[in-house]
Design a protein around this motif. Structure first.
Motif, PDB file in Angstrom:
ATOM      1  N   THR A   3      -5.046  -0.288   3.193  1.00 54.55           N
ATOM      2  CA  THR A   3      -4.569   0.916   2.528  1.00 54.55           C
ATOM      3  C   THR A   3      -4.699   2.128   3.461  1.00 54.55           C
ATOM      4  OG1 THR A   3      -5.099   0.023   0.358  1.00 54.55           O
ATOM      5  CG2 THR A   3      -4.921   2.418   0.516  1.00 54.55           C
ATOM      6  N   ARG A   4      -5.829   2.185   4.178  1.00 55.49           N
ATOM      7  CA  ARG A   4      -5.980   3.274   5.159  1.00 55.49           C
ATOM      8  C   ARG A   4      -4.927   3.171   6.259  1.00 55.49           C
ATOM      9  NH1 ARG A   4     -11.439   2.352   4.569  1.00 55.49           N
ATOM     10  NH2 ARG A   4     -11.512   1.129   6.491  1.00 55.49           N
TER      11      ARG A   4
ATOM     12  N   ALA B 235       0.835  -1.203   0.000  1.00 56.39           N
ATOM     13  CA  ALA B 235       0.000   0.000   0.000  1.00 56.39           C
ATOM     14  C   ALA B 235       0.872   1.257   0.000  1.00 56.39           C
ATOM     15  CB  ALA B 235      -0.929  -0.009   1.210  1.00 56.39           C
ATOM     16  N   LEU B 236       1.980   1.223   0.709  1.00 53.76           N
ATOM     17  CA  LEU B 236       2.904   2.361   0.685  1.00 53.76           C
ATOM     18  C   LEU B 236       3.474   2.538  -0.723  1.00 53.76           C
ATOM     19  CD1 LEU B 236       4.774   1.740   4.078  1.00 53.76           C
ATOM     20  CD2 LEU B 236       3.335   3.735   3.548  1.00 53.76           C
ATOM     21  N   ALA B 237       3.798   1.418  -1.368  1.00 56.51           N
ATOM     22  CA  ALA B 237       4.330   1.478  -2.734  1.00 56.51           C
ATOM     23  C   ALA B 237       3.269   1.997  -3.705  1.00 56.51           C
ATOM     24  CB  ALA B 237       4.816   0.100  -3.169  1.00 56.51           C
ATOM     25  N   ASN B 238       2.016   1.557  -3.509  1.00 61.01           N
ATOM     26  CA  ASN B 238       0.916   2.048  -4.348  1.00 61.01           C
ATOM     27  C   ASN B 238       0.786   3.556  -4.258  1.00 61.01           C
ATOM     28  OD1 ASN B 238       0.116  -0.329  -5.431  1.00 61.01           O
ATOM     29  ND2 ASN B 238      -1.599  -0.675  -4.006  1.00 61.01           N
TER      30      ASN B 238
ATOM     31  N   PRO C  33      -8.076  -4.723  -4.588  1.00 63.82           N
ATOM     32  CA  PRO C  33      -8.061  -3.490  -3.787  1.00 63.82           C
ATOM     33  C   PRO C  33      -9.454  -3.001  -3.412  1.00 63.82           C
ATOM     34  CG  PRO C  33      -7.366  -3.047  -6.056  1.00 63.82           C
ATOM     35  CD  PRO C  33      -7.481  -4.535  -5.924  1.00 63.82           C
ATOM     36  N   GLU C  34     -10.500  -3.529  -4.082  1.00 64.06           N
ATOM     37  CA  GLU C  34     -11.854  -3.051  -3.791  1.00 64.06           C
ATOM     38  C   GLU C  34     -12.429  -3.658  -2.509  1.00 64.06           C
ATOM     39  OE1 GLU C  34     -10.903  -5.090  -6.139  1.00 64.06           O
ATOM     40  OE2 GLU C  34     -12.154  -6.880  -5.910  1.00 64.06           O
TER      41      GLU C  34
END
Ligand SMILES: Nc1ncnc2c1ncn2[C@@H]1O[C@H](COP(=O)(O)OP(=O)(O)O)[C@@H](O)[C@H]1O
Ligand SMILES: [Mg+2]
Length: 387
Positions: free
Chosen positions: A372-373, A162-165, A363-364
């Motif tokens: 992600t949050r 998520a950090l990479a995204n 991701p949904e």
């Protein structure tokens, strides 16, 4: 043939060569404390120097596993400089089958250091070595837990992704040398190439990965102790060509053992995250984890509650599988923020088992969104604390 299993094990190990020295493991006195049971269980200590290949552990184990009647092999890897066990060729009872047969209940006699499974690590005084800064690694975040199976690796991997995204350069390292999960969870498993005397980390989904699992066999991990753990961790920080990163995520083993201490002694950890489940038992363990990081002056960024609830697929209503509110209670108790709550979703597990982590594969899903949050929250906590 009157040969005992202990003798056959010795002979097998005498056929394994250390490429660095050219000598076999027995002659070079790398093997100690061979112990066997009548049921075919074998344990021995391997004194591994920092310069030796970690793959020797696998070679030694395979040589013993091939013997007739051997049912289980445990290798206790130790550092020669810290070893204070029996000499290589003990006289008398030390290596006799009679003494060895009592292995599981044998008392830890005076100087004889039997490889005791699940032994609580001796309390250590901290700090020992001066931590080395690795500015190229960016913020170093340890993902820890008091207990295994709470989803620490799952959180570590998805947090990294998520950090990479979000555009960050991210590396992740498996410090869980007792059960490295990253190869499976990220679907990468190969011997990392070496370039200019540095290990080149593997890559998947845009992040760089290093795991002891790339270097040794996974099914029956050796027991790594003390200074050897420190050496592996130091090598992963120093001898891996990470390039320049913004975040460096470390997947810790559960508990408060050698790896935790080694990491904080090896480098400056920016912050730790403690993963727990809502269950009270996990909370108690997590509390010890928080205390440990506090003792060694690593800021704990907060608590992550995993497997918080399960959404009933028919009604869409949350079901608290493991009780509720545990993460919040723990956070309140230690005065730390609850960084996130991740729902239980079978697709999280599936993603982990198939090397397709949910943050990138689906991701949904609510669980992916929660992860992600969590990454956003970790980012803002780190920035608020460290700038
Ligand atoms: N939120 C979740 N929903 C469903 N399964 C999960 C979740 N988090 C973790 N798991 C599964 O639980 C198991 C243990 O998780 P893992 O991350 O390996 O724990 P640890 O690293 O703490 O031992 C794995 O099979 C993983 O896929
Ligand atoms: Mg794990």
């Amino acid at each position: 043939m009157p040969e005992t299993l202990t003798e056959r094990v010795s002979l097998a190990l005498a056929r394994v060569r250390n490429a660095r020295t050219g000598a076999d493991l027995l002659t070079s006195e790398m093997v100690r404390d061979i112990a066997t049971t009548t049921g075919g269980r074998v344990r021995f200590t391997l004194l591994l120097d920092a310069a030796d290949e970690a793959t020797l552990v696998r070679d030694a184990r395979e040589a013993v596993e091939r013997l007739d009647g051997v049912t289980d092999v445990r290798v206790d890897v130790k550092d020669p400089s810290s070893y204070r066990g029996t000499p290589a060729f003990p006289k008398g009872a030390g290596a006799s089958p009679a003494a060895a047969a009592q292995l599981p209940s044998a008392p830890p006699a005076s100087s004889r250091a039997l490889p005791v499974m699940n032994a609580t690590p001796e309390p250590k005084r901290v700090p020992a070595p001066t931590p080395v800064a690795y500015p190229n690694l960016g913020r170093i975040i340890a993902v820890s837990s008091g207990k295994g199976g709470v989803g620490k690796s799952t959180v570590a991997v998805n947090l990294a992704l998520a950090l990479a995204n979000a555009g960050a350069r991210v590396g992740i390292m498996d410090a869980d040398i007792y059960g490295p999960n990253l190869p499976l969870m990220l679907g990468v498993d190969a011997a990392p190439p070496v370039r200019d005397e540095k290990i080149v980390p593997l890559e998947a989904f845009g992040i760089k990965i290093m795991s002891l699992g790339f270097l040794i066999e996974k099914e029956q991990p050796a027991i790594w102790r003390g200074p050897i753990v420190m050496k592996i961790i130091t090598q992963f920080l120093r001898d891996v060509d990470w390039g320049t990163l913004d975040y460096f995520i470390v997947d810790m083993p559960p508990g408060t053992g050698d790896a935790q201490l080694s990491l904080v002694q090896a480098t400056n950890v920016s912050g730790a995250i403690i993963v727990t489940t809502p269950q009270q038992v996990a909370i108690g363990d997590a509390l010890r984890g928080v205390k440990m990081f506090e003792r060694v002056a690593v800021p704990v960024l907060g608590i992550v509650e995993n497997m918080s609830w399960f959404e009933n697929p028919e009604t869409g209503k949350p079901i608290a599988m493991f009780g509720s509110g545990g993460g919040q209670r723990l956070a309140d108790e230690v005065g730390l923020p609850l960084l996130g709550q991740i729902p239980l979703d079978p697709r999280v597990q599936e993603g982990g088992d198939t090397g397709r982590p949910i943050v990138v594969a689906a991701p949904e899903l609510k669980a992916a969104q929660a992860l992600t949050r969590l990454a956003e929250r970790v980012r803002s906590e780190i920035t608020a604390r460290l700038g």
